[in-house]
Design a protein around this motif. Structure first.
Motif, PDB file in Angstrom:
ATOM      1  N   ALA A 121       0.831  -1.205   0.000  1.00  0.00           N
ATOM      2  CA  ALA A 121       0.000   0.000   0.000  1.00  0.00           C
ATOM      3  C   ALA A 121       0.867   1.257   0.000  1.00  0.00           C
ATOM      4  O   ALA A 121       0.467   2.305  -0.505  1.00  0.00           O
ATOM      5  CB  ALA A 121      -0.912   0.012   1.220  1.00  0.00           C
ATOM      6  N   ALA A 122       2.095   1.148   0.526  1.00  0.00           N
ATOM      7  CA  ALA A 122       2.971   2.321   0.634  1.00  0.00           C
ATOM      8  C   ALA A 122       3.639   2.651  -0.701  1.00  0.00           C
ATOM      9  O   ALA A 122       4.045   3.787  -0.923  1.00  0.00           O
ATOM     10  CB  ALA A 122       4.022   2.090   1.702  1.00  0.00           C
ATOM     11  N   VAL A 123       3.761   1.638  -1.581  1.00  0.00           N
ATOM     12  CA  VAL A 123       4.480   1.822  -2.852  1.00  0.00           C
ATOM     13  C   VAL A 123       4.038   3.057  -3.640  1.00  0.00           C
ATOM     14  O   VAL A 123       4.867   3.896  -3.986  1.00  0.00           O
ATOM     15  CB  VAL A 123       4.416   0.538  -3.714  1.00  0.00           C
ATOM     16  CG1 VAL A 123       4.867   0.823  -5.145  1.00  0.00           C
ATOM     17  CG2 VAL A 123       5.286  -0.546  -3.100  1.00  0.00           C
ATOM     18  N   PRO A 124       2.710   3.218  -3.899  1.00  0.00           N
ATOM     19  CA  PRO A 124       2.305   4.405  -4.671  1.00  0.00           C
ATOM     20  C   PRO A 124       2.731   5.707  -4.018  1.00  0.00           C
ATOM     21  O   PRO A 124       3.117   6.643  -4.703  1.00  0.00           O
ATOM     22  CB  PRO A 124       0.785   4.311  -4.701  1.00  0.00           C
ATOM     23  CG  PRO A 124       0.451   2.932  -4.327  1.00  0.00           C
ATOM     24  CD  PRO A 124       1.579   2.372  -3.542  1.00  0.00           C
ATOM     25  N   TRP A 125       2.708   5.723  -2.705  1.00  0.00           N
ATOM     26  CA  TRP A 125       3.058   6.972  -2.005  1.00  0.00           C
ATOM     27  C   TRP A 125       4.549   7.255  -2.076  1.00  0.00           C
ATOM     28  O   TRP A 125       4.973   8.400  -2.189  1.00  0.00           O
ATOM     29  CB  TRP A 125       2.585   6.911  -0.549  1.00  0.00           C
ATOM     30  CG  TRP A 125       1.093   6.709  -0.503  1.00  0.00           C
ATOM     31  CD1 TRP A 125       0.432   5.567  -0.186  1.00  0.00           C
ATOM     32  CD2 TRP A 125       0.089   7.671  -0.862  1.00  0.00           C
ATOM     33  NE1 TRP A 125      -0.923   5.743  -0.306  1.00  0.00           N
ATOM     34  CE2 TRP A 125      -1.175   7.027  -0.719  1.00  0.00           C
ATOM     35  CE3 TRP A 125       0.119   8.997  -1.284  1.00  0.00           C
ATOM     36  CZ2 TRP A 125      -2.368   7.671  -0.993  1.00  0.00           C
ATOM     37  CZ3 TRP A 125      -1.078   9.648  -1.542  1.00  0.00           C
ATOM     38  CH2 TRP A 125      -2.296   8.978  -1.394  1.00  0.00           C
ATOM     39  N   VAL A 126       5.347   6.206  -2.040  1.00  0.00           N
ATOM     40  CA  VAL A 126       6.803   6.361  -2.189  1.00  0.00           C
ATOM     41  C   VAL A 126       7.109   6.877  -3.596  1.00  0.00           C
ATOM     42  O   VAL A 126       7.888   7.818  -3.794  1.00  0.00           O
ATOM     43  CB  VAL A 126       7.536   5.026  -1.916  1.00  0.00           C
ATOM     44  CG1 VAL A 126       9.012   5.161  -2.281  1.00  0.00           C
ATOM     45  CG2 VAL A 126       7.371   4.619  -0.461  1.00  0.00           C
ATOM     46  N   VAL A 127       6.453   6.254  -4.587  1.00  0.00           N
ATOM     47  CA  VAL A 127       6.642   6.675  -5.980  1.00  0.00           C
ATOM     48  C   VAL A 127       6.199   8.130  -6.139  1.00  0.00           C
ATOM     49  O   VAL A 127       6.879   8.945  -6.779  1.00  0.00           O
ATOM     50  CB  VAL A 127       5.847   5.758  -6.944  1.00  0.00           C
ATOM     51  CG1 VAL A 127       5.837   6.331  -8.352  1.00  0.00           C
ATOM     52  CG2 VAL A 127       6.451   4.360  -6.948  1.00  0.00           C
ATOM     53  N   LEU A 128       5.090   8.451  -5.510  1.00  0.00           N
ATOM     54  CA  LEU A 128       4.561   9.818  -5.585  1.00  0.00           C
ATOM     55  C   LEU A 128       5.548  10.812  -4.981  1.00  0.00           C
ATOM     56  O   LEU A 128       5.801  11.881  -5.532  1.00  0.00           O
ATOM     57  CB  LEU A 128       3.224   9.884  -4.843  1.00  0.00           C
ATOM     58  CG  LEU A 128       2.436  11.183  -4.990  1.00  0.00           C
ATOM     59  CD1 LEU A 128       2.082  11.433  -6.446  1.00  0.00           C
ATOM     60  CD2 LEU A 128       1.175  11.144  -4.138  1.00  0.00           C
ATOM     61  N   ALA A 129       6.145  10.427  -3.864  1.00  0.00           N
ATOM     62  CA  ALA A 129       7.122  11.309  -3.214  1.00  0.00           C
ATOM     63  C   ALA A 129       8.334  11.521  -4.123  1.00  0.00           C
ATOM     64  O   ALA A 129       8.833  12.639  -4.272  1.00  0.00           O
ATOM     65  CB  ALA A 129       7.560  10.707  -1.889  1.00  0.00           C
ATOM     66  N   ALA A 130       8.793  10.432  -4.766  1.00  0.00           N
ATOM     67  CA  ALA A 130       9.934  10.528  -5.685  1.00  0.00           C
ATOM     68  C   ALA A 130       9.585  11.427  -6.871  1.00  0.00           C
ATOM     69  O   ALA A 130      10.388  12.263  -7.305  1.00  0.00           O
ATOM     70  CB  ALA A 130      10.325   9.139  -6.173  1.00  0.00           C
TER      71      ALA A 130
END
Lengths: 225, 198
Positions: A63-72
């Motif tokens: 679930a955290a993956v999209p948010w990490v990608v979004l932050a990058a």
């Protein structure tokens, strides 16, 4: 078909539960959890062994993956936007641009001021006025009829061609430019004669007036030895 | 189709209340999570696009011919080229028949390529006549304006005065010269590769 979709929706419910960290195995269990309130939650609690907890952690990571990608992606956008802004507002680039603008203007205007058509002195002087500012502009504008007649009486046409030029100094709204000019003088009374060609070196001072570089002074560079 | 589905749900739950719940669960279950799941990705793609466009634009702005020309922008670098050319050209274009090796030594250290070839041709004729004429050439650089400057190349316009003195005419001739110069940096020294009289 209808059963399939209903199972699908059940699975969605199940996934939601998993997200919350309580969900377990089969769609049937999940369906039970949704329908039978208290019983369902008990079932969920019973099912929370070590295995499910690690599954929950994995789900949390997923679930955290999209948010990490979004932050990058946000970081990249900031870096890119910053780079663009700084490039557009770089004082060095402004200086480079005004250096080039002054050089182009110097080449054009010095060619104009070393050119005079003996058959059309008025037009020539008009071009001189348009290319100059300050004292030089005043001098060019003050050429009276007597002097115009004198210029016409010389009976020659000179044509200036800039061979090379480079900016020597640049200071905000003033620039001094070195210009190498080839001046061809043709005698109008004897059109068959070979025109004389002279190489002249000039020091041109320019001033930025309303966004346009104009000649403020033009001097031949004499030998100083 | 939907109606059938809801009815099935309703039968399972057995209450009208269950039917409403079933419908709302389904709406949230299919649409909202999908949007919630996709939104970060869509936003990420948009942000990546912004970032890439920014970087490309910044690179475009910085890689124009004007932007890459450091002449007068890099004040120290420009002054360095001016100093090197002023000093070097005065030595290379001066000549004394009593000490011709000073000129060739200067040419060795300062000129290369086409500039060197041109010098050699010029010098050959000069060396032949010089001893008889007792020729002395003195060059003085008036000004050097740097037209283009990058890390390792420079183009400049040079105004130079030269006097030539011969024993025979007992008086010196003065000439005004204009040179277009191309120089290349070799470590910390500038070497002239092209020397064109205008």
């Amino acid at each position: 078909m209808s059963t399939d979709t209903s199972i699908d929706s059940d699975r969605d419910v199940d996934r939601d539960d998993t997200d919350a960290g309580t969900g377990t195995g089969t769609p049937k269990d999940a369906a039970a959890a949704t329908t039978g309130g208290a019983t369902g939650s008990t079932g969920g609690r019973t099912g929370s062994t070590d295995g499910t907890r690690s599954g929950g952690r994995r789900a949390l990571l997923v679930a955290a993956v999209p948010w990490v990608v979004l932050a990058a992606a946000l970081l990249l956008a900031v870096v890119g936007g910053r780079a663009w802004w700084f490039a557009e507002h770089d004082p060095d680039l402004d200086r480079a641009a005004s250096r080039d603008a002054a050089l182009i203007a110097a080449r054009t205007h010095v060619a104009t001021l070393t050119t005079l058509d003996g058959t059309d002195v008025d037009a020539g002087l008009e071009a001189w006025q348009a290319a100059t500012t300050g004292l030089l502009h005043d001098q060019v504008s003050e050429v009276d009829d007597t002097n115009r007649a004198l210029l016409a009486d010389i009976g020659s046409t000179s044509t200036g061609r800039v061979l090379d030029a480079a900016v020597l100094e640049l200071d905000g709204s003033t620039a001094s430019v070195m210009v190498s000019v080839e001046v061809t003088v043709a005698d109008l009374s004897t059109p068959t004669a070979e025109p004389t060609i002279k190489r002249n070196r000039f020091a041109a001072d320019l001033r930025l007036v309303d966004g346009e570089w104009l000649l403020e002074d033009l001097q031949q560079v004499a030998v100083t030895l | 189709m939907e109606t059938t589905e809801v009815t099935t749900d309703g039968t399972t739950k057995g209450t009208p209340k269950g039917t409403t719940r079933g419908r709302s669960t389904r709406a949230r279950g299919t649409l909202l999570p999908r949007v919630r799941r996709l939104a970060p990705w869509v936003l990420a793609v948009a942000l990546v696009a912004v970032g890439v466009v920014g970087l490309v634009q910044a690179d475009d702005v910085r890689s124009t011919a004007s932007a890459e020309n450091e002449a007068l922008v890099d004040a120290a670098g420009t002054a360095e080229v001016q100093a090197a050319l002023t000093q070097g050209l005065s030595r290379v274009l001066s000549y004394d028949h009593t000490a011709p090796e000073a000129t060739t030594a200067a040419a060795d250290s300062l000129l290369s390529g086409a500039a060197r070839e041109e010098f050699d041709t010029l010098y050959a004729g000069l060396a032949e006549r010089a001893p008889d004429q007792e020729l002395v050439l003195t060059a003085r650089v008036q000004s050097v304006a740097v037209r283009t400057l990058t890390d390792d190349t420079a183009e400049a316009l040079v105004f130079l005065d030269q006097t030539s003195t011969r024993a025979t005419d007992e008086e010196s001739t003065v000439s005004a010269a204009q040179l277009a110069v191309v120089a290349e940096r070799d470590g910390s020294t500038w070497t002239i590769t092209e020397l064109t009289p205008l």
